[in-house]
Motif scaffolding. Structure first.
Motif, PDB file in Angstrom:
ATOM      1  N   SER A  12      -8.101   1.329   6.838  1.00 35.67           N
ATOM      2  CA  SER A  12      -7.610   2.593   6.297  1.00 35.67           C
ATOM      3  C   SER A  12      -7.826   3.654   7.374  1.00 35.67           C
ATOM      4  O   SER A  12      -8.934   3.809   7.897  1.00 35.67           O
ATOM      5  N   TYR A  65       0.839  -1.204   0.000  1.00 30.09           N
ATOM      6  CA  TYR A  65       0.000   0.000   0.000  1.00 30.09           C
ATOM      7  C   TYR A  65       0.873   1.254   0.000  1.00 30.09           C
ATOM      8  O   TYR A  65       0.615   2.203  -0.742  1.00 30.09           O
ATOM      9  N   PHE A 103      -2.417   3.276   6.041  1.00 33.78           N
ATOM     10  CA  PHE A 103      -2.950   1.922   5.925  1.00 33.78           C
ATOM     11  C   PHE A 103      -2.454   1.108   7.105  1.00 33.78           C
ATOM     12  O   PHE A 103      -1.263   1.097   7.420  1.00 33.78           O
ATOM     13  N   ASP A 135      -9.007   8.965  -0.099  1.00 26.38           N
ATOM     14  CA  ASP A 135      -8.138   7.900   0.422  1.00 26.38           C
ATOM     15  C   ASP A 135      -7.729   8.134   1.865  1.00 26.38           C
ATOM     16  O   ASP A 135      -7.424   7.190   2.595  1.00 26.38           O
ATOM     17  N   SER A 136      -7.718   9.401   2.284  1.00 30.30           N
ATOM     18  CA  SER A 136      -7.239   9.696   3.641  1.00 30.30           C
ATOM     19  C   SER A 136      -8.208  10.545   4.459  1.00 30.30           C
ATOM     20  O   SER A 136      -7.920  10.851   5.618  1.00 30.30           O
TER      21      SER A 136
END
Length: 362
Positions: free
Chosen positions: A59, A35, A44, A71-72
């Motif tokens: 996550s 990742y 991750f 994604d974050s």
């Protein structure tokens, strides 16, 4: 996917002997590394239970008012579905199914895991065979390559270089061969297990198997020298005066030493009685030849040995092999002198050596 991982862990643990803790740790590190390599982010997280083998992926996302990086980041509304007490600015862990990860991450993780498993398998093979250096093994003869003869040892291929094979011997392909583990080294391709059938220690181990008195320590093998495929000399000594060491090694009707010879392509074996007296030992060493005497020159340590014209060819051996082996057995040069008929012989105080011709007619 989770069931597949559990099944793989079980198989690796049971069939390949790799600990569950090692496997689970490898899986954890693999997904984290893959990742990170894919996204250059450290949000991750992998939680792994080395006891049960369960692996969960998460996550880590920051709660924000407006998401600019899915994604974050996560909205407060979605965060509270996971953490009811979450507030803006908090970090929450969102569980991720492996199937949800990009294929590239899964492929990288799998390669990482495969590499770690292979590394551990190599370590286990090395540890196993390194502890067995100097012992006998049985293996299936596979094929010949430029390095030597490949032998299947179960989970590992051993190599028997040409100089460790018995000259002239042809081992049957797919047949079972016995060999001695000479050395084990690490290499980029994995452990390199070197096998031998030409080393003197190979005969030593065979004698220990065939002769109970040697295996128990009552009879000691002092030294073995050999020219593989031609002749070997085994010097023996008894710790018990009631036991004849030569007779014990030869066995009833020569059966024990014949069994050893049969295993080494019927190489001739002379069983020699060791004697602490160097001159007597030298005389014995010439068996099966009956030499007259032996005397050591003090100036250079050479043994001068006299033999009759009849005994001389046997004492010399084909191509001089018998004298060469005697020299190696004594760690000294030998000068073999033929005594002609009518020529004065050595002083009667020198003793003739004992010979056991049955040990050489194999």
């Amino acid at each position: 996917m989770r069931d597949e991982i559990q099944s793989a862990i079980y198989e690796l643990e049971k069939e390949r002997g790799i600990s569950r803790e090692y496997i689970v740790t490898a899986i954890k590190e693999a997904f984290e590394a893959a990742y990170q390599q894919q996204y250059q982010k450290d949000n991750f997280l992998v939680k792994a239970d080395t006891g049960t083998g369960l692996v969960r992926l998460y996550s880590r996302k920051t709660v924000v008012a407006k998401v600019t990086d899915s994604d974050s980041e996560i909205t407060l509304k979605d965060a509270r579905k996971v953490e009811p007490e979450a507030k803006t600015g908090d970090d929450v862990l969102i569980q991720v199914k492996i199937e949800q990860l990009p294929l590239s991450v899964i492929v990288k993780a799998r390669k990482f895991i495969d590499d770690k498993i292979k590394e551990r398998e190599n370590d286990l093979v090395y540890e196993r065979f390194h502890s067995q250096v100097g012992t006998l093994v049985n293996g299936e003869v596979l094929r010949q390559n430029k390095e030597g003869l490949l032998i299947n040892l179960a989970r590992c291929e051993g190599i028997m270089p040409k100089d460790q094979q018995i000259p002239g011997e042809r081992l049957r392909f797919q047949g079972v061969a016995k060999a001695l583990i000479l050395s084990v080294d690490k290499s980029a391709q994995g452990p390199r297990v070197v096998l031998t059938r030409s080393h003197p220690d190979f005969i030593q181990r065979l004698v220990e198997l065939e002769v109970p008195e040697v295996g128990s320590g009552l009879v000691e093998v002092k030294r073995i020298v050999r020219e593989p495929g031609q002749r070997a000399k085994v010097a023996v000594f008894s710790r018990d005066p009631k036991i004849d060491p030569v007779g014990a090694v030869i066995g009833p009707m020569g059966g024990r030493i014949r069994a050893v010879s049969r295993e080494i392509a019927f190489e001739h074996i002379d069983v020699i009685r060791y004697d602490p007296n160097p001159a007597k030992y030298a005389i014995n060493a010439f068996s099966p030849a009956k030499v007259l005497d032996a005397e050591r020159r003090p100036e250079d340590g050479t043994f001068v040995v006299h033999a009759t014209a009849e005994a001389f060819p046997v004492a010399l051996g084909k191509g001089g092999v018998n004298v060469r082996l005697v020299e190696r057995l004594l760690d000294a040069k030998v000068e073999l002198v033929q005594i002609e008929e009518g020529q004065p012989q050595a002083a009667p105080t020198r003793e003739a050596g004992e010979t056991h011709e049955e040990s050489t007619n194999l």
